[in-house]
Design a protein around this motif. Structure first.
Motif, PDB file in Angstrom:
ATOM      1  N   ALA A  81       0.830  -1.207   0.000  1.00 15.10           N
ATOM      2  CA  ALA A  81       0.000   0.000   0.000  1.00 15.10           C
ATOM      3  C   ALA A  81       0.868   1.264   0.000  1.00 15.10           C
ATOM      4  O   ALA A  81       1.069   1.894   1.038  1.00 15.10           O
ATOM      5  N   PRO A  82       1.374   1.654  -1.177  1.00 17.84           N
ATOM      6  CA  PRO A  82       2.245   2.834  -1.220  1.00 17.84           C
ATOM      7  C   PRO A  82       1.558   4.110  -0.741  1.00 17.84           C
ATOM      8  O   PRO A  82       2.189   4.956  -0.099  1.00 17.84           O
ATOM      9  N   GLY A  83       0.284   4.257  -1.027  1.00 18.18           N
ATOM     10  CA  GLY A  83      -0.438   5.446  -0.572  1.00 18.18           C
ATOM     11  C   GLY A  83      -0.520   5.515   0.938  1.00 18.18           C
ATOM     12  O   GLY A  83      -0.419   6.598   1.534  1.00 18.18           O
ATOM     13  N   LEU A  84      -0.705   4.383   1.559  1.00 17.96           N
ATOM     14  CA  LEU A  84      -0.768   4.337   3.016  1.00 17.96           C
ATOM     15  C   LEU A  84       0.604   4.613   3.626  1.00 17.96           C
ATOM     16  O   LEU A  84       0.716   5.364   4.601  1.00 17.96           O
ATOM     17  N   ARG A  85       1.654   4.045   3.029  1.00 20.16           N
ATOM     18  CA  ARG A  85       3.015   4.361   3.505  1.00 20.16           C
ATOM     19  C   ARG A  85       3.260   5.860   3.424  1.00 20.16           C
ATOM     20  O   ARG A  85       3.804   6.460   4.344  1.00 20.16           O
ATOM     21  N   ALA A  86       2.846   6.479   2.334  1.00 21.29           N
ATOM     22  CA  ALA A  86       3.046   7.922   2.153  1.00 21.29           C
ATOM     23  C   ALA A  86       2.293   8.720   3.219  1.00 21.29           C
ATOM     24  O   ALA A  86       2.827   9.696   3.765  1.00 21.29           O
ATOM     25  N   ARG A  87       1.070   8.311   3.529  1.00 19.39           N
ATOM     26  CA  ARG A  87       0.288   9.011   4.554  1.00 19.39           C
ATOM     27  C   ARG A  87       0.957   8.921   5.921  1.00 19.39           C
ATOM     28  O   ARG A  87       0.978   9.879   6.684  1.00 19.39           O
ATOM     29  N   ILE A  88       1.479   7.739   6.220  1.00 21.38           N
ATOM     30  CA  ILE A  88       2.121   7.535   7.518  1.00 21.38           C
ATOM     31  C   ILE A  88       3.395   8.373   7.621  1.00 21.38           C
ATOM     32  O   ILE A  88       3.596   9.119   8.587  1.00 21.38           O
ATOM     33  N   ILE A  89       4.254   8.279   6.614  1.00 19.06           N
ATOM     34  CA  ILE A  89       5.524   9.002   6.654  1.00 19.06           C
ATOM     35  C   ILE A  89       5.303  10.513   6.612  1.00 19.06           C
ATOM     36  O   ILE A  89       6.064  11.268   7.234  1.00 19.06           O
ATOM     37  N   ALA A  90       4.272  10.974   5.950  1.00 27.93           N
ATOM     38  CA  ALA A  90       3.987  12.411   5.903  1.00 27.93           C
ATOM     39  C   ALA A  90       3.771  12.982   7.303  1.00 27.93           C
ATOM     40  O   ALA A  90       4.080  14.148   7.558  1.00 27.93           O
ATOM     41  N   ARG A  91       3.280  12.178   8.216  1.00 24.10           N
ATOM     42  CA  ARG A  91       3.050  12.628   9.587  1.00 24.10           C
ATOM     43  C   ARG A  91       4.309  12.559  10.442  1.00 24.10           C
ATOM     44  O   ARG A  91       4.297  12.988  11.588  1.00 24.10           O
ATOM     45  N   LEU A  92       5.385  11.969   9.894  1.00 20.68           N
ATOM     46  CA  LEU A  92       6.598  11.749  10.678  1.00 20.68           C
ATOM     47  C   LEU A  92       7.800  12.535  10.163  1.00 20.68           C
ATOM     48  O   LEU A  92       8.943  12.232  10.507  1.00 20.68           O
ATOM     49  N   GLY A  93       7.548  13.548   9.368  1.00 19.12           N
ATOM     50  CA  GLY A  93       8.637  14.364   8.846  1.00 19.12           C
ATOM     51  C   GLY A  93       9.480  15.001   9.937  1.00 19.12           C
ATOM     52  O   GLY A  93      10.683  15.193   9.778  1.00 19.12           O
ATOM     53  N   TRP A  94       8.886  15.315  11.069  1.00 22.84           N
ATOM     54  CA  TRP A  94       9.608  15.924  12.182  1.00 22.84           C
ATOM     55  C   TRP A  94      10.672  14.999  12.754  1.00 22.84           C
ATOM     56  O   TRP A  94      11.576  15.444  13.451  1.00 22.84           O
ATOM     57  N   LEU A  95      10.587  13.681  12.422  1.00 26.95           N
ATOM     58  CA  LEU A  95      11.615  12.727  12.829  1.00 26.95           C
ATOM     59  C   LEU A  95      12.716  12.604  11.779  1.00 26.95           C
ATOM     60  O   LEU A  95      13.600  11.765  11.902  1.00 26.95           O
ATOM     61  N   GLY A  96      12.610  13.418  10.732  1.00 29.89           N
ATOM     62  CA  GLY A  96      13.592  13.359   9.661  1.00 29.89           C
ATOM     63  C   GLY A  96      13.261  12.351   8.583  1.00 29.89           C
ATOM     64  O   GLY A  96      14.060  12.112   7.681  1.00 29.89           O
ATOM     65  N   LEU A  97      12.077  11.761   8.645  1.00 28.58           N
ATOM     66  CA  LEU A  97      11.668  10.765   7.651  1.00 28.58           C
ATOM     67  C   LEU A  97      11.121  11.441   6.408  1.00 28.58           C
ATOM     68  O   LEU A  97      10.336  12.383   6.497  1.00 28.58           O
ATOM     69  N   ALA A  98      11.554  10.964   5.249  1.00 31.73           N
ATOM     70  CA  ALA A  98      11.056  11.474   3.971  1.00 31.73           C
ATOM     71  C   ALA A  98      11.087  10.346   2.953  1.00 31.73           C
ATOM     72  O   ALA A  98      12.060   9.602   2.860  1.00 31.73           O
TER      73      ALA A  98
END
Length: 107
Positions: free
Chosen positions: A50-67
């Motif tokens: 589920a690439p769309g779901l992965r994108a939604r999850i990581i979008a909320r974690l940018g403050w951890l340096g995730l992109a």
């Protein structure tokens, strides 16, 4: 989850968003508990397919340096991070086999 992701209705989209928020919260809680992240691994049916779901999850974690690298994520590549910050992996797992092997080990 496959049915919810395919449904454009507001209730289905709310359910998907709530799921993504809960996963992001869990990752953030674990990162807090261990003092940061080196890697995030998506696996299993939902995480791997589920690439769309992965994108939604990581979008909320940018403050951890995730992109995410959107093209790599959409293509289903194994490494899907943007190259800076913690590594993000998309790993295929045969869950049924893992469960069977674990059960056999107990017999």
């Amino acid at each position: 989850m496959r049915v919810l992701l395919a449904d454009p209705g507001p209730q289905a989209q709310l359910a998907v968003e709530l799921f993504a928020v809960r996963i992001a919260q869990s990752i953030a809680a674990m990162a807090t508990g261990i003092g940061g992240l080196d890697h995030v691994v998506f696996s299993g049916g939902i995480g791997h397919r589920a690439p769309g779901l992965r994108a939604r999850i990581i979008a909320r974690l940018g403050w951890l340096g995730l992109a995410l690298a959107p093209c790599a994520n959409d293509a289903g590549a194994t490494r899907i991070d943007g190259g800076s910050g913690p590594a993000i992996w998309n790993v295929a797992i045969d869950e049924e086999r893992e469960l069977a092997e674990s059960a056999l080990a107990w017999l």
